[in-house]
Design a protein around this motif. Sequence first.
Motif, PDB file in Angstrom:
ATOM      1  N   ALA A 148      84.022 -20.682  25.275  1.00 17.73           N
ATOM      2  CA  ALA A 148      83.160 -21.168  24.200  1.00 17.73           C
ATOM      3  C   ALA A 148      82.054 -22.026  24.800  1.00 17.73           C
ATOM      4  O   ALA A 148      82.301 -22.814  25.723  1.00 17.73           O
ATOM      5  CB  ALA A 148      83.965 -21.986  23.196  1.00 17.73           C
ATOM      6  N   LEU A 149      80.856 -21.842  24.280  1.00 22.56           N
ATOM      7  CA  LEU A 149      79.774 -22.719  24.702  1.00 22.56           C
ATOM      8  C   LEU A 149      80.075 -24.141  24.228  1.00 22.56           C
ATOM      9  O   LEU A 149      80.472 -24.340  23.071  1.00 22.56           O
ATOM     10  CB  LEU A 149      78.447 -22.259  24.105  1.00 22.56           C
ATOM     11  CG  LEU A 149      77.820 -21.028  24.731  1.00 22.56           C
ATOM     12  CD1 LEU A 149      76.653 -20.548  23.897  1.00 22.56           C
ATOM     13  CD2 LEU A 149      77.373 -21.326  26.159  1.00 22.56           C
ATOM     14  N   PRO A 150      79.902 -25.144  25.075  1.00 27.13           N
ATOM     15  CA  PRO A 150      80.134 -26.527  24.640  1.00 27.13           C
ATOM     16  C   PRO A 150      79.277 -26.906  23.437  1.00 27.13           C
ATOM     17  O   PRO A 150      79.690 -27.723  22.612  1.00 27.13           O
ATOM     18  CB  PRO A 150      79.759 -27.361  25.872  1.00 27.13           C
ATOM     19  CG  PRO A 150      79.925 -26.424  27.029  1.00 27.13           C
ATOM     20  CD  PRO A 150      79.564 -25.056  26.501  1.00 27.13           C
ATOM     21  N   SER A 151      78.105 -26.302  23.302  1.00 28.38           N
ATOM     22  CA  SER A 151      77.200 -26.625  22.199  1.00 28.38           C
ATOM     23  C   SER A 151      77.580 -25.958  20.880  1.00 28.38           C
ATOM     24  O   SER A 151      77.034 -26.301  19.838  1.00 28.38           O
ATOM     25  CB  SER A 151      75.765 -26.213  22.561  1.00 28.38           C
ATOM     26  OG  SER A 151      75.714 -24.806  22.799  1.00 28.38           O
ATOM     27  N   PRO A 169      85.872 -25.933  33.097  1.00 24.24           N
ATOM     28  CA  PRO A 169      84.585 -25.249  32.958  1.00 24.24           C
ATOM     29  C   PRO A 169      84.681 -23.849  33.559  1.00 24.24           C
ATOM     30  O   PRO A 169      85.493 -23.598  34.443  1.00 24.24           O
ATOM     31  CB  PRO A 169      83.639 -26.133  33.777  1.00 24.24           C
ATOM     32  CG  PRO A 169      84.517 -26.713  34.837  1.00 24.24           C
ATOM     33  CD  PRO A 169      85.871 -26.900  34.190  1.00 24.24           C
ATOM     34  N   TYR A 170      83.849 -22.938  33.064  1.00 25.62           N
ATOM     35  CA  TYR A 170      83.900 -21.557  33.555  1.00 25.62           C
ATOM     36  C   TYR A 170      82.510 -20.943  33.518  1.00 25.62           C
ATOM     37  O   TYR A 170      81.765 -21.141  32.554  1.00 25.62           O
ATOM     38  CB  TYR A 170      84.849 -20.729  32.678  1.00 25.62           C
ATOM     39  CG  TYR A 170      85.059 -19.326  33.176  1.00 25.62           C
ATOM     40  CD1 TYR A 170      86.058 -19.055  34.098  1.00 25.62           C
ATOM     41  CD2 TYR A 170      84.259 -18.280  32.735  1.00 25.62           C
ATOM     42  CE1 TYR A 170      86.263 -17.765  34.562  1.00 25.62           C
ATOM     43  CE2 TYR A 170      84.461 -16.990  33.196  1.00 25.62           C
ATOM     44  CZ  TYR A 170      85.460 -16.745  34.116  1.00 25.62           C
ATOM     45  OH  TYR A 170      85.657 -15.463  34.580  1.00 25.62           O
ATOM     46  N   ARG A 171      82.168 -20.203  34.552  1.00 22.38           N
ATOM     47  CA  ARG A 171      80.931 -19.422  34.604  1.00 22.38           C
ATOM     48  C   ARG A 171      81.284 -17.977  34.936  1.00 22.38           C
ATOM     49  O   ARG A 171      82.077 -17.739  35.848  1.00 22.38           O
ATOM     50  CB  ARG A 171      79.985 -19.949  35.679  1.00 22.38           C
ATOM     51  CG  ARG A 171      79.375 -21.281  35.371  1.00 22.38           C
ATOM     52  CD  ARG A 171      78.366 -21.667  36.474  1.00 22.38           C
ATOM     53  NE  ARG A 171      77.962 -23.040  36.352  1.00 22.38           N
ATOM     54  CZ  ARG A 171      76.986 -23.460  35.569  1.00 22.38           C
ATOM     55  NH1 ARG A 171      76.307 -22.604  34.859  1.00 22.38           N
ATOM     56  NH2 ARG A 171      76.687 -24.740  35.499  1.00 22.38           N
ATOM     57  N   GLY A 176      74.948 -17.947  35.431  1.00 19.12           N
ATOM     58  CA  GLY A 176      75.234 -17.889  34.004  1.00 19.12           C
ATOM     59  C   GLY A 176      75.494 -19.256  33.402  1.00 19.12           C
ATOM     60  O   GLY A 176      75.593 -20.263  34.108  1.00 19.12           O
ATOM     61  N   PRO A 177      75.602 -19.296  32.089  1.00 13.84           N
ATOM     62  CA  PRO A 177      75.861 -20.577  31.415  1.00 13.84           C
ATOM     63  C   PRO A 177      77.276 -21.077  31.705  1.00 13.84           C
ATOM     64  O   PRO A 177      78.170 -20.293  32.008  1.00 13.84           O
ATOM     65  CB  PRO A 177      75.703 -20.220  29.935  1.00 13.84           C
ATOM     66  CG  PRO A 177      76.059 -18.777  29.862  1.00 13.84           C
ATOM     67  CD  PRO A 177      75.560 -18.171  31.151  1.00 13.84           C
ATOM     68  N   PHE A 179      80.650 -22.355  30.348  1.00 16.11           N
ATOM     69  CA  PHE A 179      81.461 -22.302  29.139  1.00 16.11           C
ATOM     70  C   PHE A 179      82.620 -23.273  29.277  1.00 16.11           C
ATOM     71  O   PHE A 179      83.007 -23.657  30.384  1.00 16.11           O
ATOM     72  CB  PHE A 179      82.054 -20.893  28.947  1.00 16.11           C
ATOM     73  CG  PHE A 179      81.054 -19.840  28.628  1.00 16.11           C
ATOM     74  CD1 PHE A 179      80.674 -19.588  27.312  1.00 16.11           C
ATOM     75  CD2 PHE A 179      80.501 -19.059  29.632  1.00 16.11           C
ATOM     76  CE1 PHE A 179      79.763 -18.591  27.007  1.00 16.11           C
ATOM     77  CE2 PHE A 179      79.592 -18.063  29.340  1.00 16.11           C
ATOM     78  CZ  PHE A 179      79.209 -17.823  28.032  1.00 16.11           C
ATOM     79  N   ASP A 180      83.212 -23.626  28.150  1.00 13.19           N
ATOM     80  CA  ASP A 180      84.502 -24.297  28.152  1.00 13.19           C
ATOM     81  C   ASP A 180      85.564 -23.208  28.104  1.00 13.19           C
ATOM     82  O   ASP A 180      85.520 -22.339  27.227  1.00 13.19           O
ATOM     83  CB  ASP A 180      84.670 -25.180  26.914  1.00 13.19           C
ATOM     84  CG  ASP A 180      83.820 -26.425  26.951  1.00 13.19           C
ATOM     85  OD1 ASP A 180      83.314 -26.779  28.042  1.00 13.19           O
ATOM     86  OD2 ASP A 180      83.653 -27.060  25.895  1.00 13.19           O
ATOM     87  N   LEU A 181      86.488 -23.225  29.053  1.00 11.68           N
ATOM     88  CA  LEU A 181      87.632 -22.321  29.005  1.00 11.68           C
ATOM     89  C   LEU A 181      88.686 -23.013  28.157  1.00 11.68           C
ATOM     90  O   LEU A 181      89.094 -24.142  28.450  1.00 11.68           O
ATOM     91  CB  LEU A 181      88.175 -22.057  30.406  1.00 11.68           C
ATOM     92  CG  LEU A 181      89.433 -21.200  30.442  1.00 11.68           C
ATOM     93  CD1 LEU A 181      89.122 -19.765  30.041  1.00 11.68           C
ATOM     94  CD2 LEU A 181      90.072 -21.247  31.810  1.00 11.68           C
ATOM     95  N   LEU A 182      89.096 -22.369  27.077  1.00 12.24           N
ATOM     96  CA  LEU A 182      90.085 -22.932  26.158  1.00 12.24           C
ATOM     97  C   LEU A 182      91.351 -22.097  26.211  1.00 12.24           C
ATOM     98  O   LEU A 182      91.295 -20.875  26.340  1.00 12.24           O
ATOM     99  CB  LEU A 182      89.521 -22.951  24.737  1.00 12.24           C
ATOM    100  CG  LEU A 182      88.186 -23.691  24.566  1.00 12.24           C
ATOM    101  CD1 LEU A 182      87.704 -23.592  23.132  1.00 12.24           C
ATOM    102  CD2 LEU A 182      88.298 -25.144  25.004  1.00 12.24           C
TER     103      LEU A 182
END
Length: 192
Positions: A148-151, A169-171, A176-177, A179-182
């Motif tokens: 998921a994007l943090p924003s 965190p994950y790219r 690339g942007p 992301f948050d890995l959840l």
Amino acid sequence: MTTESTRHEQVIRAYGPGQMPPLVDTVADIWADAHPELVDNPGAQAMGLSVPALRQQITGHLKHPGFTLTVAYADGTAVGFGYAFPCSADYWFGPALAHQVPQATRHQRLMGLCELAVRPPWQSHGIGRRLHHALLEAINPQWSSLLALPSNRRGQDLYARLGYAYAGPYRNNPDGPEFDLLLLHVEAETRV
């Protein structure tokens, strides 16, 4: 199911990979409606966050055994979708992040949740939760993970209510942007 608040007939349907190709335009349209800030945004397109990128992503994911698409319909109109597939921890997390996630995910069934989107007029009506539930039922994982994007506050709020926790965190690629890995440990009560 008819809900008191909206009085619209709502149905969730699950589809396999062979049923997906005719639905690509529908899910791309839902995704665009759910992410207006990304549509026609050159920066987002450069990061791979666009309708063409979504189409390419789906086409690549169709090859995964167990690929499942869920679509929410209200009065016969598609208003939301989600898709996921069973995968290995090595595939989903990659070697750079594997050390940050619980060791149990390496030996238990994992679901990679790739997309979950609901058209804005239908958000906050429980449709995202129901789509997620249908994917858990179809794939039957012990763990679920998503990016998921943090924003993306609405998405982050939904994932928190579903029980997902931040794993790191994950790219997808170095340019690339982030992301948050959840990660969600799926228990019997999570499926209710």
